[in-house]
Design a protein around this motif. Structure first.
Motif, PDB file in Angstrom:
ATOM      1  N   HIS A 152       0.842  -1.191   0.000  1.00  0.00           N
ATOM      2  CA  HIS A 152       0.000   0.000   0.000  1.00  0.00           C
ATOM      3  C   HIS A 152       0.882   1.248   0.000  1.00  0.00           C
ATOM      4  O   HIS A 152       1.999   1.229   0.515  1.00  0.00           O
ATOM      5  CB  HIS A 152      -0.906   0.004   1.231  1.00  0.00           C
ATOM      6  CG  HIS A 152      -1.970  -1.046   1.191  1.00  0.00           C
ATOM      7  ND1 HIS A 152      -3.102  -0.931   0.420  1.00  0.00           N
ATOM      8  CD2 HIS A 152      -2.066  -2.250   1.825  1.00  0.00           C
ATOM      9  CE1 HIS A 152      -3.859  -2.008   0.586  1.00  0.00           C
ATOM     10  NE2 HIS A 152      -3.249  -2.825   1.427  1.00  0.00           N
ATOM     11  N   ALA A 153       0.353   2.340  -0.571  1.00  0.00           N
ATOM     12  CA  ALA A 153       1.113   3.596  -0.712  1.00  0.00           C
ATOM     13  C   ALA A 153       2.442   3.321  -1.402  1.00  0.00           C
ATOM     14  O   ALA A 153       3.503   3.762  -0.960  1.00  0.00           O
ATOM     15  CB  ALA A 153       1.328   4.264   0.640  1.00  0.00           C
ATOM     16  N   GLY A 178      -2.255   6.214  -4.763  1.00  0.00           N
ATOM     17  CA  GLY A 178      -3.374   7.104  -4.509  1.00  0.00           C
ATOM     18  C   GLY A 178      -3.928   7.803  -5.720  1.00  0.00           C
ATOM     19  O   GLY A 178      -5.007   8.394  -5.647  1.00  0.00           O
ATOM     20  N   SER A 179      -3.237   7.756  -6.849  1.00  0.00           N
ATOM     21  CA  SER A 179      -3.722   8.436  -8.051  1.00  0.00           C
ATOM     22  C   SER A 179      -3.092   7.812  -9.281  1.00  0.00           C
ATOM     23  O   SER A 179      -2.041   7.155  -9.205  1.00  0.00           O
ATOM     24  CB  SER A 179      -3.376   9.929  -8.004  1.00  0.00           C
ATOM     25  OG  SER A 179      -1.978  10.124  -8.097  1.00  0.00           O
ATOM     26  N   ARG A 197      -6.089   3.402  -5.750  1.00  0.00           N
ATOM     27  CA  ARG A 197      -7.053   3.426  -4.643  1.00  0.00           C
ATOM     28  C   ARG A 197      -8.224   4.344  -4.986  1.00  0.00           C
ATOM     29  O   ARG A 197      -8.060   5.480  -5.404  1.00  0.00           O
ATOM     30  CB  ARG A 197      -6.363   3.924  -3.373  1.00  0.00           C
ATOM     31  CG  ARG A 197      -7.217   3.864  -2.117  1.00  0.00           C
ATOM     32  CD  ARG A 197      -6.408   4.204  -0.874  1.00  0.00           C
ATOM     33  NE  ARG A 197      -5.840   5.547  -0.896  1.00  0.00           N
ATOM     34  CZ  ARG A 197      -4.572   5.831  -1.074  1.00  0.00           C
ATOM     35  NH1 ARG A 197      -3.686   4.855  -1.232  1.00  0.00           N
ATOM     36  NH2 ARG A 197      -4.142   7.077  -1.074  1.00  0.00           N
ATOM     37  N   GLY A 247      -3.386   6.772   6.689  1.00  0.00           N
ATOM     38  CA  GLY A 247      -4.720   7.097   6.221  1.00  0.00           C
ATOM     39  C   GLY A 247      -5.561   7.811   7.263  1.00  0.00           C
ATOM     40  O   GLY A 247      -6.629   8.329   6.950  1.00  0.00           O
TER      41      GLY A 247
END
Length: 333
Positions: A152-153, A178-179, A197, A247
């Motif tokens: 994640h991230a 995230g994008s 995400r 988050g």
């Protein structure tokens, strides 16, 4: 060259967002005590804990005023009594709260030789993010060659470190970013599959990529919904490594689900290892230096900011739009 009597240091004088909390002050030059070294700071990597320190939300809460900054690259300029394994002029990387200043005192055991293959901006971020990733993947999760690793991230500082180390270990890496703009960064770092995400079906995407097997290891510095999704696509005997809660939500552990699905949830507090298992810190340092010199680790620097504009670096990091590291560079770099 003689050392000055004073130095400039960024200090948190009141709690709040970095731009409001930080003040650039002249303070006395510290002197190294026994077992310590004085380092002329060349670059400081911005970390999310620095933002939390400014806000008063970090697990360590120094008394005001205090200097943030937790990792650096610099040059040893003075030795405390009893320091035999360092020399004046050594270029080192290291970690300790309080290094966002022109000079910093650190225990000699908390600095190590900076890899020659990395410049100051890249080396500045080698300690915290990469050791966090190394301990999470190798010490806690025992990642194996050929396993599926979900990060994640994956375009952030610690996420990219986990991607690099996962690829170096022979894992097949799935990155969550995230994008769409961050997706190429994760792919360039070695992610076989990248999921955005909020736009992609994370659970379905992991299951599709792995042929229904799921992720053998999950590296999660985000928490909250990211953790919840991970529990739905974790493999049999999979391991979820809880690294942080960037988050903003700390999830509740679903103990019943852990039992029924037969997976493990592992906590990682890297900061405990230097005091409890320094021998493992030495192992990690050696492996990271080897990988860096072999070209397997190429820290990504989003941008650099001069020392006089350090709050801008922390503000950019807090905004969540950066990829890799934001580095604060001093004039001597």
């Amino acid at each position: 060259m003689p050392l000055p009597d004073t130095m400039r240091a960024w200090r948190v004088t009141r709690l709040g967002e970095p731009a409001d909390a930080l003040s650039l002050d002249d303070v006395p030059l510290p002197a190294p005590a026994a077992g310590e070294v004085l380092v002329a700071v060349r670059a400081v990597a911005a970390n999310f804990p620095d933002v939390l320190l400014c806000r008063g939300e970090y697990q360590v809460k120094p008394e005001l005023p205090f200097t943030p900054g937790i990792e650096l690259v610099g040059e040893v300029v003075a030795l405390g009594e009893g320091v035999a394994d360092r020399a004046i002029g050594d270029r080192v990387v290291g970690s300790k709260i309080g290094v966002l200043s022109e000079y910093a005192v650190l225990p000699a055991s908390d600095v190590w030789t900076a890899p020659e293959s990395l410049g100051d901006a890249e080396a500045a971020g080698l300690t915290v993010a990469y050791q966090t990733a190394w301990f999470g993947l190798h010490r806690r999760a025992a990642l194996q060659e050929g396993e599926w690793l979900l990060v994640h991230a994956a375009a952030g500082g610690v996420g990219l470190a986990a991607v690099h180390l996962g690829v170096a270990a022979g894992a097949r890496v799935i990155g969550v970013v995230g994008s769409a703009a961050k997706a190429e960064v994760a792919r360039a770092a070695g992610c076989e599959v990248v999921l955005v995400r909020g736009a992609d079906d994370l659970v379905g995407g992991v299951k599709a990529a792995t042929g229904g097997h799921g992720a053998d290891v999950v590296f999660d510095p985000v928490g909250g919904a990211a953790f919840d999704a991970s529990t739905k696509c974790i493999a049999f005997e999979g391991r979820i490594v809880v690294v942080g809660f960037a988050g903003g939500t700390i999830q509740q552990l679903p103990a019943g689900h852990v039992l029924v699905k037969n997976y493990s949830v592992l906590g990682l507090h890297w900061g405990m290892y230097p005091g409890i298992r320094p021998d493992l810190i030495d192992v990690a340092r050696g492996e990271l230096a080897r990988l860096a010199d072999a070209g397997a680790l190429q820290p990504v620097v989003d941008h650099v900011v001069p020392f006089e504009r350090a709050p801008e670096a922390l503000t950019a990091l807090a905004g969540g739009a950066t990829v890799g590291r934001v580095v604060i560079v001093l004039a001597a770099s």
